[in-house]
Design a protein around this motif. Structure first.
Motif, PDB file in Angstrom:
ATOM      1  N   CYS A  40       0.837  -1.205   0.000  1.00 20.76           N
ATOM      2  CA  CYS A  40       0.000   0.000   0.000  1.00 20.76           C
ATOM      3  C   CYS A  40       0.869   1.251   0.000  1.00 20.76           C
ATOM      4  O   CYS A  40       1.743   1.389   0.855  1.00 20.76           O
ATOM      5  N   PRO A  41       0.616   2.189  -0.927  1.00 21.96           N
ATOM      6  CA  PRO A  41       1.402   3.431  -0.910  1.00 21.96           C
ATOM      7  C   PRO A  41       1.221   4.221   0.390  1.00 21.96           C
ATOM      8  O   PRO A  41       2.033   5.082   0.707  1.00 21.96           O
ATOM      9  N   ASN A  42       0.167   3.945   1.142  1.00 23.75           N
ATOM     10  CA  ASN A  42      -0.078   4.645   2.410  1.00 23.75           C
ATOM     11  C   ASN A  42       0.234   3.774   3.616  1.00 23.75           C
ATOM     12  O   ASN A  42      -0.158   4.130   4.728  1.00 23.75           O
ATOM     13  N   SER A  43       0.860   2.627   3.418  1.00 21.13           N
ATOM     14  CA  SER A  43       1.097   1.679   4.520  1.00 21.13           C
ATOM     15  C   SER A  43      -0.165   1.470   5.343  1.00 21.13           C
ATOM     16  O   SER A  43      -0.146   1.525   6.574  1.00 21.13           O
ATOM     17  N   ARG A  51      -1.670  13.803   4.754  1.00 19.41           N
ATOM     18  CA  ARG A  51      -0.512  13.997   5.643  1.00 19.41           C
ATOM     19  C   ARG A  51      -0.270  12.757   6.497  1.00 19.41           C
ATOM     20  O   ARG A  51       0.878  12.323   6.671  1.00 19.41           O
ATOM     21  N   ARG A  52      -1.338  12.168   7.006  1.00 20.85           N
ATOM     22  CA  ARG A  52      -1.164  10.948   7.816  1.00 20.85           C
ATOM     23  C   ARG A  52      -0.602   9.808   6.965  1.00 20.85           C
ATOM     24  O   ARG A  52       0.232   9.030   7.425  1.00 20.85           O
ATOM     25  N   ASN A  53      -1.074   9.724   5.722  1.00 19.41           N
ATOM     26  CA  ASN A  53      -0.588   8.638   4.867  1.00 19.41           C
ATOM     27  C   ASN A  53       0.895   8.784   4.577  1.00 19.41           C
ATOM     28  O   ASN A  53       1.617   7.795   4.484  1.00 19.41           O
ATOM     29  N   ARG A  54       1.315  10.027   4.426  1.00 16.66           N
ATOM     30  CA  ARG A  54       2.734  10.251   4.181  1.00 16.66           C
ATOM     31  C   ARG A  54       3.545   9.833   5.413  1.00 16.66           C
ATOM     32  O   ARG A  54       4.596   9.209   5.296  1.00 16.66           O
ATOM     33  N   ALA A  55       3.021  10.181   6.588  1.00 19.64           N
ATOM     34  CA  ALA A  55       3.741   9.864   7.831  1.00 19.64           C
ATOM     35  C   ALA A  55       3.797   8.358   8.080  1.00 19.64           C
ATOM     36  O   ALA A  55       4.675   7.868   8.777  1.00 19.64           O
ATOM     37  N   ALA A  56       2.838   7.619   7.489  1.00 20.32           N
ATOM     38  CA  ALA A  56       2.782   6.177   7.743  1.00 20.32           C
ATOM     39  C   ALA A  56       3.900   5.424   7.023  1.00 20.32           C
ATOM     40  O   ALA A  56       4.133   4.246   7.299  1.00 20.32           O
ATOM     41  N   ARG A  57       4.572   6.086   6.068  1.00 17.85           N
ATOM     42  CA  ARG A  57       5.699   5.423   5.389  1.00 17.85           C
ATOM     43  C   ARG A  57       6.913   6.324   5.420  1.00 17.85           C
ATOM     44  O   ARG A  57       7.235   6.994   4.440  1.00 17.85           O
ATOM     45  N   ASP A  95      -5.284   3.004  13.541  1.00 17.47           N
ATOM     46  CA  ASP A  95      -4.806   4.393  13.575  1.00 17.47           C
ATOM     47  C   ASP A  95      -3.754   4.558  14.666  1.00 17.47           C
ATOM     48  O   ASP A  95      -2.711   5.176  14.449  1.00 17.47           O
ATOM     49  N   ALA A  96      -4.055   3.990  15.848  1.00 20.19           N
ATOM     50  CA  ALA A  96      -3.157   4.166  16.990  1.00 20.19           C
ATOM     51  C   ALA A  96      -1.777   3.586  16.677  1.00 20.19           C
ATOM     52  O   ALA A  96      -0.760   4.085  17.173  1.00 20.19           O
ATOM     53  N   GLU A  97      -1.735   2.538  15.849  1.00 18.57           N
ATOM     54  CA  GLU A  97      -0.449   1.918  15.506  1.00 18.57           C
ATOM     55  C   GLU A  97       0.316   2.716  14.456  1.00 18.57           C
ATOM     56  O   GLU A  97       1.464   2.408  14.170  1.00 18.57           O
ATOM     57  N   GLY A  98      -0.340   3.697  13.828  1.00 18.12           N
ATOM     58  CA  GLY A  98       0.355   4.521  12.835  1.00 18.12           C
ATOM     59  C   GLY A  98       0.261   4.001  11.411  1.00 18.12           C
ATOM     60  O   GLY A  98       1.039   4.411  10.551  1.00 18.12           O
ATOM     61  N   PHE A  99      -0.704   3.107  11.149  1.00 13.82           N
ATOM     62  CA  PHE A  99      -0.936   2.714   9.760  1.00 13.82           C
ATOM     63  C   PHE A  99      -1.643   3.853   9.031  1.00 13.82           C
ATOM     64  O   PHE A  99      -2.381   4.629   9.652  1.00 13.82           O
ATOM     65  N   GLY A 100      -1.472   3.941   7.728  1.00 12.46           N
ATOM     66  CA  GLY A 100      -2.128   4.991   6.955  1.00 12.46           C
ATOM     67  C   GLY A 100      -3.568   4.622   6.645  1.00 12.46           C
ATOM     68  O   GLY A 100      -4.082   3.606   7.121  1.00 12.46           O
ATOM     69  N   SER A 101      -4.226   5.472   5.854  1.00 10.89           N
ATOM     70  CA  SER A 101      -5.634   5.208   5.539  1.00 10.89           C
ATOM     71  C   SER A 101      -5.747   4.735   4.097  1.00 10.89           C
ATOM     72  O   SER A 101      -4.837   4.891   3.302  1.00 10.89           O
ATOM     73  N   CYS A 102      -6.889   4.162   3.798  1.00 13.67           N
ATOM     74  CA  CYS A 102      -7.079   3.541   2.485  1.00 13.67           C
ATOM     75  C   CYS A 102      -7.445   4.588   1.444  1.00 13.67           C
ATOM     76  O   CYS A 102      -8.300   5.429   1.682  1.00 13.67           O
ATOM     77  N   THR A 103      -6.796   4.555   0.263  1.00 19.18           N
ATOM     78  CA  THR A 103      -7.223   5.422  -0.826  1.00 19.18           C
ATOM     79  C   THR A 103      -7.747   4.583  -1.993  1.00 19.18           C
ATOM     80  O   THR A 103      -7.852   5.057  -3.117  1.00 19.18           O
ATOM     81  N   ASN A 104      -8.067   3.335  -1.712  1.00 17.27           N
ATOM     82  CA  ASN A 104      -8.686   2.461  -2.712  1.00 17.27           C
ATOM     83  C   ASN A 104      -7.869   2.299  -3.998  1.00 17.27           C
ATOM     84  O   ASN A 104      -8.408   2.309  -5.098  1.00 17.27           O
ATOM     85  N   HIS A 105      -6.570   2.146  -3.820  1.00 17.09           N
ATOM     86  CA  HIS A 105      -5.714   1.811  -4.975  1.00 17.09           C
ATOM     87  C   HIS A 105      -5.837   0.322  -5.320  1.00 17.09           C
ATOM     88  O   HIS A 105      -5.514  -0.085  -6.415  1.00 17.09           O
ATOM     89  N   TYR A 106      -6.163  -0.483  -4.325  1.00 19.17           N
ATOM     90  CA  TYR A 106      -6.240  -1.944  -4.439  1.00 19.17           C
ATOM     91  C   TYR A 106      -4.895  -2.618  -4.699  1.00 19.17           C
ATOM     92  O   TYR A 106      -4.832  -3.728  -5.221  1.00 19.17           O
ATOM     93  N   GLU A 107      -3.804  -1.955  -4.332  1.00 18.58           N
ATOM     94  CA  GLU A 107      -2.486  -2.595  -4.414  1.00 18.58           C
ATOM     95  C   GLU A 107      -2.419  -3.792  -3.449  1.00 18.58           C
ATOM     96  O   GLU A 107      -1.752  -4.786  -3.727  1.00 18.58           O
ATOM     97  N   CYS A 108      -3.107  -3.672  -2.314  1.00 16.75           N
ATOM     98  CA  CYS A 108      -3.104  -4.729  -1.298  1.00 16.75           C
ATOM     99  C   CYS A 108      -3.645  -6.034  -1.880  1.00 16.75           C
ATOM    100  O   CYS A 108      -3.040  -7.097  -1.736  1.00 16.75           O
ATOM    101  N   GLU A 109      -4.806  -5.904  -2.533  1.00 16.69           N
ATOM    102  CA  GLU A 109      -5.478  -7.075  -3.092  1.00 16.69           C
ATOM    103  C   GLU A 109      -4.563  -7.764  -4.111  1.00 16.69           C
ATOM    104  O   GLU A 109      -4.477  -8.993  -4.166  1.00 16.69           O
ATOM    105  N   ALA A 110      -3.861  -6.947  -4.915  1.00 17.41           N
ATOM    106  CA  ALA A 110      -2.982  -7.510  -5.945  1.00 17.41           C
ATOM    107  C   ALA A 110      -1.765  -8.187  -5.325  1.00 17.41           C
ATOM    108  O   ALA A 110      -1.215  -9.133  -5.887  1.00 17.41           O
TER     109      ALA A 110
END
Ligand code: HEM
Ligand code: SF4
Ligand code: FES
Lengths: 249, 234
Positions: free
Chosen positions: A169-172, B85-91, A207-222
């Motif tokens: 995921c580009p957003n982890s 911004r949060r997504n950038r910080a996550a990586r 969120d608390a762990e610092g993972f990013g949010s989903c932007t629906n790229h679907y890289e994960c699924e691939a």
């Protein structure tokens, strides 16, 4: 075949780390990717150097322990295949291969290719379970489950917790992993009692762990070696929102 | 149950706000587009329509709509920037090599197409709503010389005289490419964010979303194109 490897070397969590280049000779096409790394490590040990640290356990694609980004793709170029099940016949003589650890703030590198995936465990601890009273075990077929529900639960339960979805995921974001766990239990009657609190708690823990949010790229699924569908993410989105607005998921 | 403040700040809730506000903005765009296409019916039609919008409900309705649009826009942009911004910080550490398998140019550039849209919207309002830029064409709508008080403003002349300037038309056409790019990912993405799992609807939306984005972009572009090519004249 002979290969040139560019491997991320990092002595410890606080080391800056860098890519180092290694040549490995006489790699058999029948070897798995991890066996190829074993050969390299034997070589390094013989030369008195420190071997490359990487995680592995079952080596048959079921435990989710192995994981590394191979040429820009988590678990390498073959779809639905873990690094331990990736065979060297997918490469050819003279190839250059980049090998890097999962990259995410929530997966700190411990050493070389080994990352700490304790954040996944903590997400599970907030809701990835069904509470049962102690006592006698229930009769096997006391709770009937329809075939479509059982199939759906199995599809989600196939997740081995490897973390490739986060790495791809580009957003982890850890949405696919978490959605697989939420979706697994949400598909079963046993999971209904805690369905709302589970979705809410596991989402907030991500969120608390610092993972990013989903932007629906679907890289994960691939990238997922178990082919978990992003449909489970949509379902978790819905469970979360209906819980937020007071209803039940 | 968690405190609502914690939920509000969560990634998933912010994402939901972005999707709902974004879809409401898409609805607005569809309404806006159908109004614009009245240019092709002629001067009277679009002038009366524009006049009608401004005077509906003693001129109150337009303010209600404007207030709604402003709040959706603010919600959309603030949630988008927060999440980006949060997504950038996550990586924090990047890969040396990345091979993408599923993302698209549109999905990877959402923040940039969005920010360009933001600047476009400000320019567009300054042009046709506030008359702060290109005021010579804005003046055509209601020439002071005509001593216009209760008359119907001639927005037709304002639009046509503006778009007869190639530079203005090109700016608008490029902006419509940005709209198309943004919506190419956005519409189908919002369906996923809202949690639609129906296996008949989802595949249709993954085609309909990009399709609709092309229709919206081409629809808006048709007006400056028709004017610059001389099909629509003063
Ligand atoms: C006409 C104006 C706009 C419309 C109709 C619109 C529409 C949408 C929609 C429907 C979404 C999908 C939400 C989802 O993924 O669930 C979206 C996402 C997004 N929008 Fe907009 N938007 C507009 C303007 C803007 C502006 C001005 C920005 C400036 C920052 C922006 C930034 C974003 C970003 C960053 C995303 C997230 C993309 C992603 O998650 O992959 N948008 N937009
Ligand atoms: S969803 Fe797939 S990629 Fe993610 S942890 Fe589970 S098995 Fe690995
Ligand atoms: S080592 Fe168990 S999945 Fe690869």
């Amino acid at each position: 075949m002979n290969l040139r490897l560019h491997i991320w070397r990092q002595a410890g969590p606080n080391d800056t780390g860098m890519l180092k280049t290694y040549d490995v000779a006489n790699v058999s096409e029948h070897m798995s990717f991890l066996e190829m790394l074993d050969v390299l490590n034997e070589d390094l040990i013989a030369k008195g150097e420190i071997p490359v640290a990487f995680d592995h356990d079952c080596r048959e694609g079921i435990c989710g322990t192995c994981g590394m980004v191979i040429n820009g793709r988590p678990h390498g170029p073959v779809a639905r295949t873990t690094a331990c099940q990736l065979h060297m016949r997918t490469f050819k003589d003279g190839d250059e291969i980049y090998i890097e650890p999962w990259r995410a703030k929530a997966f700190p590198v411990l050493r070389d290719l080994v990352v700490d995936r304790g954040s996944f465990d903590r997400i599970i601890q907030t809701g990835g379970f069904v509470s049962v009273n102690t006592g006698n075990a229930q009769d096997g077929n006391a709770i009937p489950i329809s075939k479509p529900d059982a199939d759906r639960a199995m599809d989600a339960a196939a997740c081995i917790g490897c973390g490739a979805c986060v790495a791809a995921c580009p957003n982890s974001s850890a949405m696919l992993f978490t959605a697989a766990k939420v979706g697994h239990l949400a598909s079963l009657p046993q999971g209904q009692a805690e369905r709302s609190s589970r979705a809410m708690n596991m989402v907030l823990q991500m969120d608390a762990e610092g993972f990013g949010s989903c932007t629906n790229h679907y890289e994960c699924e691939a990238a997922c070696p178990k082919g978990i569908s992003a449909e489970f993410i949509a379902q978790m989105n819905r469970d979360f929102i209906s819980t937020t607005f007071g209803g039940k998921a | 149950m968690k405190a609502f403040g914690d939920i509000w700040r969560s990634n998933l809730f912010q994402k939901w706000l972005m999707a709902v506000s974004g879809l409401l903005l898409v609805l607005f765009l569809l309404g806006h587009l159908s109004g614009n296409l009245l240019v092709f019916l002629g001067r009277e039609q679009i002038n009366e329509y524009a006049h009608g919008l401004r005077t509906m409900g003693h001129g109150m309705i337009i303010w209600v709509v404007r207030l709604g649009l402003l709040s959706f826009f603010v919600l959309h942009v603030t949630s988008a920037i927060t999440l980006a911004r949060r997504n950038r910080a996550a990586r924090p550490a990047k890969y040396h090599r990345v091979e993408s398998r599923a993302s698209t140019l549109a999905s990877r550039t959402m923040l940039y197409s969005g920010l360009l849209l933001l600047s476009y919207v400000l320019y567009h309002l300054a042009h046709f709503t506030w008359g702060a830029v290109h005021s010579e064409y804005y003046a055509q709508a209601c020439p002071p010389s005509a001593g216009c008080v209760d008359c119907i403003p001639d927005v037709y002349s304002m639009i046509v005289s503006s778009f007869q300037q190639p530079l203005i038309s090109i700016t608008y056409l490029l902006s419509m490419i940005m709209v198309g790019l943004h919506l190419n990912h956005a519409i189908a993405s919002a369906v996923q964010t809202l949690g639609v799992t129906n296996r008949r609807i989802v595949p249709v939306m993954r085609i309909l979303g990009p399709g609709l984005s092309i229709i919206i972009a081409l629809g808006f572009s048709s007006v400056p194109l028709a004017i610059i090519l001389g099909f629509v004249k003063i």
